[in-house]
Design a protein around this motif. Structure first.
Motif, short mmCIF file in Angstrom:
data_model
loop_
_atom_site.label_atom_id
_atom_site.label_comp_id
_atom_site.label_asym_id
_atom_site.label_seq_id
_atom_site.Cartn_x
_atom_site.Cartn_y
_atom_site.Cartn_z
N ARG A 75 0.84 -1.19 0.00
CA ARG A 75 0.00 0.00 0.00
C ARG A 75 0.87 1.25 0.00
NH1 ARG A 75 -4.73 -0.04 -1.88
NH2 ARG A 75 -5.49 1.62 -0.55
N GLU A 111 2.07 1.93 -3.33
CA GLU A 111 0.99 2.47 -4.14
C GLU A 111 0.81 3.97 -3.89
OE1 GLU A 111 -3.30 1.04 -3.86
OE2 GLU A 111 -2.12 -0.59 -4.71
N TYR A 112 0.86 4.36 -2.63
CA TYR A 112 0.67 5.77 -2.32
C TYR A 112 1.83 6.62 -2.84
CZ TYR A 112 -3.51 5.05 0.36
OH TYR A 112 -4.79 4.75 0.71
N VAL A 168 3.64 5.90 -5.43
CA VAL A 168 3.45 6.00 -6.88
C VAL A 168 2.40 7.07 -7.21
CG1 VAL A 168 2.57 4.78 -8.91
CG2 VAL A 168 4.14 3.63 -7.36
N THR A 169 1.30 7.05 -6.45
CA THR A 169 0.26 8.05 -6.67
C THR A 169 0.81 9.46 -6.50
OG1 THR A 169 -1.24 6.47 -5.67
CG2 THR A 169 -2.10 8.66 -6.09
N ILE A 227 2.85 10.42 -9.38
CA ILE A 227 2.02 10.77 -10.53
C ILE A 227 1.50 12.18 -10.39
CG2 ILE A 227 -0.20 10.27 -11.65
CD1 ILE A 227 0.38 7.32 -11.17
N ILE A 228 1.07 12.53 -9.18
CA ILE A 228 0.55 13.88 -8.96
C ILE A 228 1.63 14.93 -9.20
CG2 ILE A 228 -0.22 15.45 -7.14
CD1 ILE A 228 -1.81 13.04 -6.03
N LEU A 254 2.23 15.14 -12.89
CA LEU A 254 1.15 15.90 -13.52
C LEU A 254 1.38 17.40 -13.33
CD1 LEU A 254 -2.28 14.24 -12.70
CD2 LEU A 254 -1.36 14.81 -14.92
N LEU A 290 1.71 19.54 -16.77
CA LEU A 290 0.59 20.37 -17.24
C LEU A 290 0.98 21.74 -17.78
CD1 LEU A 290 -2.38 19.45 -14.93
CD2 LEU A 290 -2.22 19.22 -17.39
N GLN A 310 -0.15 25.11 -8.53
CA GLN A 310 0.50 23.81 -8.38
C GLN A 310 0.76 23.48 -6.93
OE1 GLN A 310 3.72 24.84 -11.05
NE2 GLN A 310 3.10 23.17 -12.38
N PHE A 345 -2.47 22.49 -5.21
CA PHE A 345 -2.90 21.16 -5.62
C PHE A 345 -2.06 20.08 -4.94
CE2 PHE A 345 -2.62 17.65 -8.79
CZ PHE A 345 -3.85 17.11 -8.47
N SER A 356 -3.44 17.32 -2.35
CA SER A 356 -3.24 15.91 -2.67
C SER A 356 -2.55 15.18 -1.54
CB SER A 356 -2.42 15.76 -3.94
OG SER A 356 -3.02 16.46 -4.98
N VAL A 396 -5.00 14.58 1.23
CA VAL A 396 -5.97 13.53 0.94
C VAL A 396 -5.30 12.15 0.96
CG1 VAL A 396 -7.53 12.63 -0.82
CG2 VAL A 396 -7.46 15.06 -0.36
N LEU A 397 -4.10 12.06 0.37
CA LEU A 397 -3.40 10.78 0.34
C LEU A 397 -3.09 10.31 1.76
CD1 LEU A 397 -0.80 10.96 -2.57
CD2 LEU A 397 -3.01 9.83 -2.48
N ASN A 427 -6.19 8.98 3.40
CA ASN A 427 -6.53 7.65 2.89
C ASN A 427 -5.62 6.58 3.45
OD1 ASN A 427 -8.77 7.47 0.83
ND2 ASN A 427 -7.69 9.28 0.14
#
Lengths: 281, 332
Positions: free
Chosen positions: B8, B11-12, B14-15, B18-19, B22, B26, B295, B298, B302, B305-306, B309
């Motif tokens: 897990r 996974e976090y 990696v997330t 990704i953020i 991004l 962008l 940025q 955001f 993020s 929130v991550l 979670n």
């Protein structure tokens, strides 16, 4: 005619609130489709004195430029309709395909897709939608595109779990031993099972998309070319002195009410359909 | 369990990557360079001279190869350096930290309030299961929480603040006010926060109510509750002492899981009430096209929130060891 009768029979099984909701939604769709006919004035031209309260000439009053509020709401219904249906269709179709592939193929492909879904779930959607809308530039197409990115996950998961379940069924296995191909199975067995669930889910998706668009427009990040309900609210709340004058009682209240009524009607309808569907199962 | 915890975490991470990526990509997808786009945008009055542009290009390393830029960006972000705000000409991180408190305040207060009220209503509903009270609560609350929080906030603002003058129209605290003591200040802050908190709480109420109702019903069916009832303990005592305590765990997990949605709601609600949190700042920075600030916000949201979670995941596994066995079969 047959479909129409079927539809009537389906509706008659609804509770009173379900019937009212269905009626409201159909009514709003009719308003959206026939917007130029049902609105007495153009939505983007001055048609009377500015800020006049609701009366016989303007049933919902006018805004600060003398635009008729009712005409704006009728035309705004088109935006909501396009956003709602567009996003729901795209997300269900895309998510459905992803779900079918993940569920049917399994293996590494499935694992990868599930990981991507896990990541998408924890991404904070509204901030990202705002950012994407800001960077891509606000147009209806872009907004539908951005909303779809965050809406395909649920249909994908639903379809995948359905396919996983169906795949193990005896009749599917025997169909396979008789040489049924993927496309045949899909058409004859999978799609008829999946379709109703996805259709119910589409109502929720479209409601979410309509609310998100209203939120974006309220922030001033919607498509400037299209007068959506959120955009009317945006202009109303940004009017200097709106708090100290009675103007909000029509300028803000009517688009607000239309949005709330539509959102609640969609919520009732999807609750109703879920109930009917689970009873039939 | 350990293995699951580890995967897990990966996974976090990696997330998060990704953020961050991004965030990096962008602005670079825009035609021209970010500052060209910025300075020519829709006649917004942020204009840059050629000299300033070169200075910014240099500052952000935008004249280097893209991979090098990416590595540079990553290392900066890890050190908590989110760059300079173009509009405020101040480190982004400082601006964000100042505003973050207010968003935290709104979100946490509405989590607490909606959880308490939802649990109480859920318990009432569960205790009187299938009675008219239960049925009314069940349908009304679920429908009520379908109303988006910013729309609810709008009508609260116009009816109770603008119309009836019961609450202030905007802001989080009365400007330039002199407070005699700490209490007056607290009251003033609460007075400003009441409507935004109500708007945020109602949307969450349906979820907590449902969860509370379900978990209380499952606890009520346990043997020890029957024993308590047989002993003649009072309703309130049984619910307070035994039911709530045992039904609380799933609720805590849900609190953390719902933080992501609440932050989204808070962004809109803050703009309704001109509440000076991150959401209001985000809209301002989008309007003036202050990309480093956008940025930064955001990224902060993020990470928040991550983390929430991840905590929910941790608590979930800790509280219910069965998860670890189920998760293996589930993911197959």
């Amino acid at each position: 005619m047959n479909i129409f009768l079927k539809f009537i029979r389906y509706i008659s099984a609804f509770s009173l609130m379900g019937k009212i909701s269905t009626f409201i939604i159909i009514f709003m769709i009719i308003i959206a489709v026939f917007a130029p006919l049902v609105s007495p004035y153009p939505p983007d031209k001055s048609s009377g004195p500015a800020l006049s309260p609701p009366g016989s000439k303007h049933i919902m009053g006018t805004d600060d430029l003398g635009y008729d509020i009712w005409s704006q709401i009728a035309h705004g219904a088109r935006v909501s309709l396009i956003i709602g249906i567009g996003t729901a269709l795209l997300a269900s179709f895309g998510g459905g395909i992803v779900g079918i592939i993940a569920g049917y193929k399994g293996g590494l492909l499935d694992k990868t897709i599930m990981r991507i879904i896990d990541i998408m779930i924890v991404l904070p959607d509204l901030p990202l939608i705002i950012i994407l809308a800001a960077f891509l530039g606000p147009s209806l197409v872009n907004i539908i595109f951005v909303l779809t990115i965050f809406s395909w996950i649920r249909p994908a998961r639903i379809v995948r779990s359905q396919i996983l379940m169906l795949k193990e069924m005896d009749y599917i296995n025997s169909a396979k031993t008789y040489g049924a191909g993927v496309m045949y199975l899909l058409k004859k067995h999978f799609l008829p099972e999946i379709f109703p669930i996805i259709a119910v889910n589409m109502i929720r998706l479209s409601s979410r998309a309509i609310v998100s668009e209203a939120g974006l427009s309220f922030l001033g990040l919607g498509d400037p070319a299209s007068k959506s309900w959120g955009r009317i609210i945006h202009y109303a709340t940004n009017f200097r002195g709106i708090y100290y004058t009675p103007f909000w009682k029509w300028w803000l209240l009517y688009p607000w009410l239309t949005l709330i009524i539509l959102v609640l009607a969609l919520a009732f309808l999807s609750q109703e359909l879920e109930k009917v569907y689970s009873l039939r199962k | 369990m350990k293995k699951r915890g580890k995967s897990r975490i990966v996974e976090y991470i990696v997330t998060l990557l990704i953020i961050i990526t991004l965030n990096f990509i962008l602005p670079r997808l825009m035609p021209g360079d970010p500052f060209l786009f910025l300075s020519t945008d829709q006649g917004q009055d942020v204009m840059y001279s050629e000299e300033q542009r070169q200075q910014y290009l240099e500052y952000y390393g935008l004249n280097k190869p893209i991979i090098e830029q990416y590595v540079l960006y990553l290392s900066k972000v890890i050190r908590g350096d989110m760059g300079l705000s173009l509009y405020y000409n101040e480190p982004v991180i400082n601006i964000i930290l100042r505003r973050l408190v207010w968003t935290f305040f709104l979100v946490i207060m509405s989590v607490i309030i909606s959880t308490i009220i939802g649990m109480i209503l859920g318990s009432i509903s569960a205790w009187h299961r299938n009675s008219w009270v239960d049925k009314i609560l069940y349908f009304k609350l679920i429908i009520l929480s379908e109303i988006p929080s910013f729309l609810l906030g709008l009508i609260l603002l116009f009816v109770f603040a603008a119309g009836l003058n019961l609450f202030p129209l905007s802001g989080a605290i009365t400007h330039y006010a002199e407070f005699d003591n700490g209490w007056e200040k607290v009251i003033d802050v609460l007075h400003h926060a009441v409507l935004p908190i109500i708007a945020l709480s109602v949307t969450r109420l349906g979820g907590t109510y449902l969860l509370g109702r379900n978990s209380v019903i499952s606890v009520l069916n346990k043997d020890y509750i029957r024993t308590g009832r047989a002993k003649g303990l009072s309703k309130v005592r049984i619910i307070g002492n035994y039911v709530i305590r045992n039904a609380l765990l799933p609720v805590i997990t849900q609190v953390f899981l719902s933080l992501g949605g609440l932050v989204g709601g808070a962004i809109l609600v803050e703009n309704v009430f001109a509440y000076p949190g991150l959401g209001h700042l985000m809209r301002e920075s989008v309007m003036i096209r202050d990309y480093p600030l956008i940025q930064g916000i955001f990224l902060t949201v993020s990470i928040f929130v991550l983390t929430a979670n991840y905590l929910a995941d941790l608590i979930y596994v800790k509280v219910d060891p069965r998860i670890k066995n189920n998760s293996d079969t589930e993911s197959q």
